[in-house]
Design a protein around this motif. Structure first.
Motif, PDB file in Angstrom:
ATOM      1  N   LEU A  71       3.080 -13.249 -32.312  1.00 45.68           N
ATOM      2  CA  LEU A  71       2.457 -12.902 -31.032  1.00 45.68           C
ATOM      3  C   LEU A  71       0.941 -12.819 -31.159  1.00 45.68           C
ATOM      4  O   LEU A  71       0.212 -13.178 -30.225  1.00 45.68           O
ATOM      5  N   ALA A  72       0.456 -12.333 -32.310  1.00 45.20           N
ATOM      6  CA  ALA A  72      -0.989 -12.228 -32.515  1.00 45.20           C
ATOM      7  C   ALA A  72      -1.649 -13.598 -32.443  1.00 45.20           C
ATOM      8  O   ALA A  72      -2.812 -13.717 -32.037  1.00 45.20           O
ATOM      9  N   ARG A  73      -0.898 -14.627 -32.827  1.00 44.01           N
ATOM     10  CA  ARG A  73      -1.429 -15.990 -32.726  1.00 44.01           C
ATOM     11  C   ARG A  73      -1.301 -16.532 -31.302  1.00 44.01           C
ATOM     12  O   ARG A  73      -2.184 -17.231 -30.819  1.00 44.01           O
ATOM     13  N   GLN A  74      -0.190 -16.219 -30.644  1.00 47.25           N
ATOM     14  CA  GLN A  74       0.076 -16.774 -29.322  1.00 47.25           C
ATOM     15  C   GLN A  74      -0.597 -15.986 -28.201  1.00 47.25           C
ATOM     16  O   GLN A  74      -1.017 -16.559 -27.195  1.00 47.25           O
ATOM     17  N   TRP A 105       1.015  -5.955 -25.938  1.00 47.94           N
ATOM     18  CA  TRP A 105       2.423  -6.091 -26.308  1.00 47.94           C
ATOM     19  C   TRP A 105       2.757  -5.137 -27.450  1.00 47.94           C
ATOM     20  O   TRP A 105       1.881  -4.693 -28.187  1.00 47.94           O
ATOM     21  N   ALA A 106       4.060  -4.822 -27.538  1.00 48.66           N
ATOM     22  CA  ALA A 106       4.549  -3.951 -28.608  1.00 48.66           C
ATOM     23  C   ALA A 106       5.895  -4.482 -29.065  1.00 48.66           C
ATOM     24  O   ALA A 106       6.781  -4.754 -28.240  1.00 48.66           O
ATOM     25  N   VAL A 107       6.041  -4.660 -30.367  1.00 52.37           N
ATOM     26  CA  VAL A 107       7.287  -5.208 -30.919  1.00 52.37           C
ATOM     27  C   VAL A 107       7.707  -4.395 -32.143  1.00 52.37           C
ATOM     28  O   VAL A 107       6.872  -3.821 -32.837  1.00 52.37           O
ATOM     29  N   PRO A 108       9.017  -4.357 -32.433  1.00 55.66           N
ATOM     30  CA  PRO A 108       9.513  -3.602 -33.585  1.00 55.66           C
ATOM     31  C   PRO A 108       9.684  -4.461 -34.828  1.00 55.66           C
ATOM     32  O   PRO A 108      10.318  -4.040 -35.800  1.00 55.66           O
ATOM     33  N   ASN A 109       9.128  -5.672 -34.820  1.00 55.22           N
ATOM     34  CA  ASN A 109       9.301  -6.619 -35.919  1.00 55.22           C
ATOM     35  C   ASN A 109       7.946  -7.155 -36.359  1.00 55.22           C
ATOM     36  O   ASN A 109       7.162  -7.640 -35.535  1.00 55.22           O
ATOM     37  N   GLY A 121       5.415  -9.811 -34.561  1.00 53.37           N
ATOM     38  CA  GLY A 121       4.076  -9.347 -34.234  1.00 53.37           C
ATOM     39  C   GLY A 121       2.999 -10.326 -34.679  1.00 53.37           C
ATOM     40  O   GLY A 121       2.041 -10.589 -33.937  1.00 53.37           O
ATOM     41  N   LEU A 122       3.149 -10.883 -35.861  1.00 54.24           N
ATOM     42  CA  LEU A 122       2.177 -11.862 -36.356  1.00 54.24           C
ATOM     43  C   LEU A 122       2.198 -13.120 -35.501  1.00 54.24           C
ATOM     44  O   LEU A 122       1.152 -13.715 -35.229  1.00 54.24           O
ATOM     45  N   GLU A 163       5.517  -1.569 -34.305  1.00 52.09           N
ATOM     46  CA  GLU A 163       5.965  -0.199 -34.568  1.00 52.09           C
ATOM     47  C   GLU A 163       7.478  -0.162 -34.752  1.00 52.09           C
ATOM     48  O   GLU A 163       8.220  -0.700 -33.930  1.00 52.09           O
ATOM     49  N   THR A 164       7.926   0.495 -35.823  1.00 53.29           N
ATOM     50  CA  THR A 164       9.356   0.535 -36.129  1.00 53.29           C
ATOM     51  C   THR A 164      10.134   1.456 -35.198  1.00 53.29           C
ATOM     52  O   THR A 164      11.341   1.270 -35.019  1.00 53.29           O
ATOM     53  N   GLN A 165       9.481   2.444 -34.604  1.00 54.89           N
ATOM     54  CA  GLN A 165      10.162   3.430 -33.775  1.00 54.89           C
ATOM     55  C   GLN A 165       9.846   3.200 -32.297  1.00 54.89           C
ATOM     56  O   GLN A 165       8.703   3.385 -31.858  1.00 54.89           O
ATOM     57  N   PRO A 166      10.835   2.791 -31.501  1.00 51.88           N
ATOM     58  CA  PRO A 166      10.611   2.489 -30.078  1.00 51.88           C
ATOM     59  C   PRO A 166       9.967   3.635 -29.303  1.00 51.88           C
ATOM     60  O   PRO A 166       9.097   3.406 -28.457  1.00 51.88           O
TER      61      PRO A 166
END
Length: 223
Positions: A48-51, A37-41, A45-46, A14-17
């Motif tokens: 993290l989706a693997r890890q 998890w939530a990341v702005p990048n 994100g991709l 998500e671009t907006q915190p």
């Protein structure tokens, strides 16, 4: 859906915190969903989706359509079990069709109410495809006469449009002139109440049950 204390995990790009924290809080109050998890990048994100795999991944359309489509393609090829939802401040039929073709299983607008957001995430977590009715420009058209009123040739043209073929390709396939294809499309639009080839393709997917369109509360149709 879920059994016992098991919770379906959700990842958020998500671009907006502030929005990300709102979704975290919403899922935190759910008995069957959790935000892992939530990341702005998007690239992070991709990774993290693997890890740290999740059942459902929510992608912000604000990253840019091409970037999101590339991410969907990568997810479809490398992590096909992840159900991906794309959401944004706006969503038109052309964008919706491209996103679905790229592998999105959920389409949602950020103006959706909290219950609708949860319903979408739960549906995609369960392996279903889910899309708000408001993605269609004219939400009343589903009550209009069906495609049974189409001639055989018009049904052929419609079927090829739903496959993503352009007018010249349809003309070549059916052995007719491109101008004749345009005339058939005009009649198809009039009879079905659907305006635009993207709308025809989406409506065809809806009719076939590929995308069970869900009404949302508190929205206005897209212009």
């Amino acid at each position: 859906m879920t059994q016992g204390n098991y919770k379906s995990s959700v990842g958020l790009c998500e671009t907006q915190p502030a929005t990300a924290e709102g979704i975290r809080a919403l899922l935190g109050g759910s008995e069957d969903l959790t935000c892992r998890w939530a990341v702005p990048n998007l690239l992070v994100g991709l990774q993290l989706a693997r890890q740290q795999p999740v059942q459902t991944l929510v992608l912000d359309k604000g990253f840019g359509q091409q970037a999101v489509i590339s991410a969907l393609t990568e997810l479809r090829e490398s992590m096909p079990d992840v159900g991906t939802i794309v959401w944004g401040n706006s969503m038109n039929e052309a964008e919706a069709l491209r996103l679905l073709q790229a592998g999105a299983r959920g389409l949602l607008r950020k103006t959706a109410d909290l219950a609708t957001i949860l319903t979408c995430i739960r549906a995609v977590s369960d392996g279903a495809t889910w899309m708000e009715d408001c993605v269609f420009r004219d939400t009343t058209r589903h009550e209009r006469p069906s495609r049974n009123d189409l001639t055989m040739r018009e049904q052929q043209v419609l079927g090829l449009v739903e496959q993503g073929m352009k007018n010249k390709e349809i003309a070549l396939e059916l052995g007719i002139r491109p101008g004749t294809v345009k005339i058939h499309l005009k009649h198809i639009f009039e009879k079905t109440g659907v305006h635009g080839r993207y709308g025809l393709a989406l409506n065809g997917m809806r009719i076939r049950g590929v995308i069970p369109v869900q009404p949302a509360v508190g929205y206005s149709p897209l212009a």
